[in-house]
Motif scaffolding. Structure first.
Motif, short mmCIF file in Angstrom:
data_model
loop_
_atom_site.label_atom_id
_atom_site.label_comp_id
_atom_site.label_asym_id
_atom_site.label_seq_id
_atom_site.Cartn_x
_atom_site.Cartn_y
_atom_site.Cartn_z
N MET A 1 -19.79 -16.36 -7.77
CA MET A 1 -20.93 -15.50 -8.08
C MET A 1 -21.21 -14.56 -6.92
O MET A 1 -21.01 -14.91 -5.76
CB MET A 1 -22.18 -16.34 -8.37
N ASP A 2 -21.71 -13.36 -7.23
CA ASP A 2 -22.12 -12.40 -6.22
C ASP A 2 -23.57 -12.61 -5.85
O ASP A 2 -24.32 -13.30 -6.55
CB ASP A 2 -21.94 -10.97 -6.75
N ASP A 3 -24.00 -11.99 -4.73
CA ASP A 3 -25.40 -12.06 -4.35
C ASP A 3 -26.25 -11.40 -5.41
O ASP A 3 -25.87 -10.39 -6.02
CB ASP A 3 -25.63 -11.38 -3.00
N LEU A 4 -27.45 -11.95 -5.64
CA LEU A 4 -28.32 -11.49 -6.70
C LEU A 4 -28.77 -10.05 -6.48
O LEU A 4 -29.29 -9.70 -5.44
CB LEU A 4 -29.54 -12.40 -6.81
N LEU A 29 -29.63 -22.69 -14.31
CA LEU A 29 -28.98 -21.40 -14.52
C LEU A 29 -29.68 -20.64 -15.65
O LEU A 29 -30.21 -21.25 -16.58
CB LEU A 29 -27.50 -21.57 -14.87
N ILE A 30 -29.66 -19.31 -15.56
CA ILE A 30 -30.29 -18.46 -16.56
C ILE A 30 -29.25 -17.50 -17.12
O ILE A 30 -28.47 -16.90 -16.37
CB ILE A 30 -31.46 -17.66 -15.95
N LEU A 31 -29.24 -17.36 -18.44
CA LEU A 31 -28.35 -16.41 -19.11
C LEU A 31 -29.17 -15.19 -19.51
O LEU A 31 -30.16 -15.30 -20.25
CB LEU A 31 -27.72 -17.06 -20.35
N LEU A 32 -28.76 -14.02 -19.01
CA LEU A 32 -29.43 -12.76 -19.33
C LEU A 32 -28.53 -11.92 -20.23
O LEU A 32 -27.30 -12.01 -20.16
CB LEU A 32 -29.75 -11.97 -18.06
N GLN A 48 -27.62 -15.86 -6.67
CA GLN A 48 -26.30 -15.37 -7.02
C GLN A 48 -26.24 -15.08 -8.52
O GLN A 48 -26.98 -15.68 -9.31
CB GLN A 48 -25.22 -16.39 -6.65
N TRP A 49 -25.31 -14.17 -8.90
CA TRP A 49 -25.17 -13.82 -10.30
C TRP A 49 -23.71 -13.50 -10.59
O TRP A 49 -22.92 -13.22 -9.68
CB TRP A 49 -26.05 -12.63 -10.67
#
Length: 273
Positions: A1-4, A29-32, A48-49
């Motif tokens: 994951m990359d930084d948010l 975890l959140i799903l957008l 992270q995202w």
């Protein structure tokens, strides 16, 4: 994951903010998802995202324009650091070919698209039905053409998804099998008319397991799913308290989780903010 970082960048380096909505969550975890059905998984604790690649079209009968899908997270950090996203097909209200209309839904085996953070791609995964219960046909599914997002919960290795006509599809992630669970309150096509829009049923998760909540105007009912003896059944739970008196058009805005609170909601999108 990359930084948010919620902003993406255009070709000239300017920031472009996409209106992502919270679509699902699972164990931190959140799903957008944005209006173009682009998905992103976010870990608020680590900031992270990760963007998901485009989801393939649903794997079921019928023209793609008559189908769409809802995506759901599966994540258990006590088992694996990786997460998965399950794509569950749904049907719109349009009529299909008569031969397609009479097809059983969901079929067995039911082939779903599943994204794996371990491989970084969408994969086809087959699930065979356990038990004799049949939800119905594609025609039956189209009687419930509401576009609202349906809830799902992940509990003890299984994903429980509330599907069209309110039946629950329980996918056991590691076994490649699924079961169909009828809702505690039967679905009726008239439930989605303007006169009865205050009726709403959904599922959730608590320390006791999977539960179902029915909101019907000023009444609320709760059931806990019990399969401790090998038989799947809904057990009624008595609530202390009652719903506040609301205008009819406000009922469908109520959530079925947590404490009851009333908030003013402005549906307008302010592009200047």
């Amino acid at each position: 994951m990359d930084d948010l970082n919620y902003a993406s960048f255009s070709g000239d380096g300017s920031k472009v903010y996409d209106p992502f909505e919270v679509w699902d969550h699972c164990n931190g975890l959140i799903l957008l998802q944005d209006s173009q059905v682009n998905c992103m998984v976010v870990n608020p604790a680590t900031r992270q995202w990760a963007h998901l690649p485009p989801r393939p079209p649903p794997l079921c009968a019928g023209p793609p324009e008559y189908l769409y899908a809802n995506d759901y997270l599966v994540y258990d950090p006590t088992v694996s650091p990786h997460y998965e996203v399950f794509s569950i097909p749904r049907f719109t209200y349009q009529n299909l070919d008569p031969a397609v209309e009479e097809l059983e839904w969901p079929p067995s085996p039911c082939v779903l698209h599943v994204f794996s953070s371990k491989t970084g791609r969408w994969e086809e995964r087959s699930f065979a039905r356990e038990g004799a219960t049949v939800a119905g046909t594609i025609t039956d599914m189209r009687t419930d053409s509401s576009l609202g997002h349906r809830h799902a919960v992940y509990w003890q290795g299984s994903l429980y998804v509330q599907c069209q006509t309110d039946f629950i599809m329980r996918c056991t992630v590691n076994s490649g099998k699924y079961q169909l669970i009828q809702p505690p309150a039967a679905f009726e096509p008239s439930d989605w008319t303007d006169d009865s829009r205050a009726r709403r049923i959904s599922i959730g998760k608590s320390k006791s397991g999977v539960y179902s909540v029915l909101i019907n105007k000023s009444h609320i009912s709760v059931w806990i799913l019990d399969d401790s003896d090998g038989q799947i059944k809904w057990v009624s739970r008595q609530l202390i308290g009652h719903l506040p008196k609301l205008q009819d058009e406000s009922y469908f805005q109520l959530e079925s989780h947590g404490h009851w609170m009333l908030h003013g909601i402005d549906p307008r999108w302010d592009s200047e903010s």
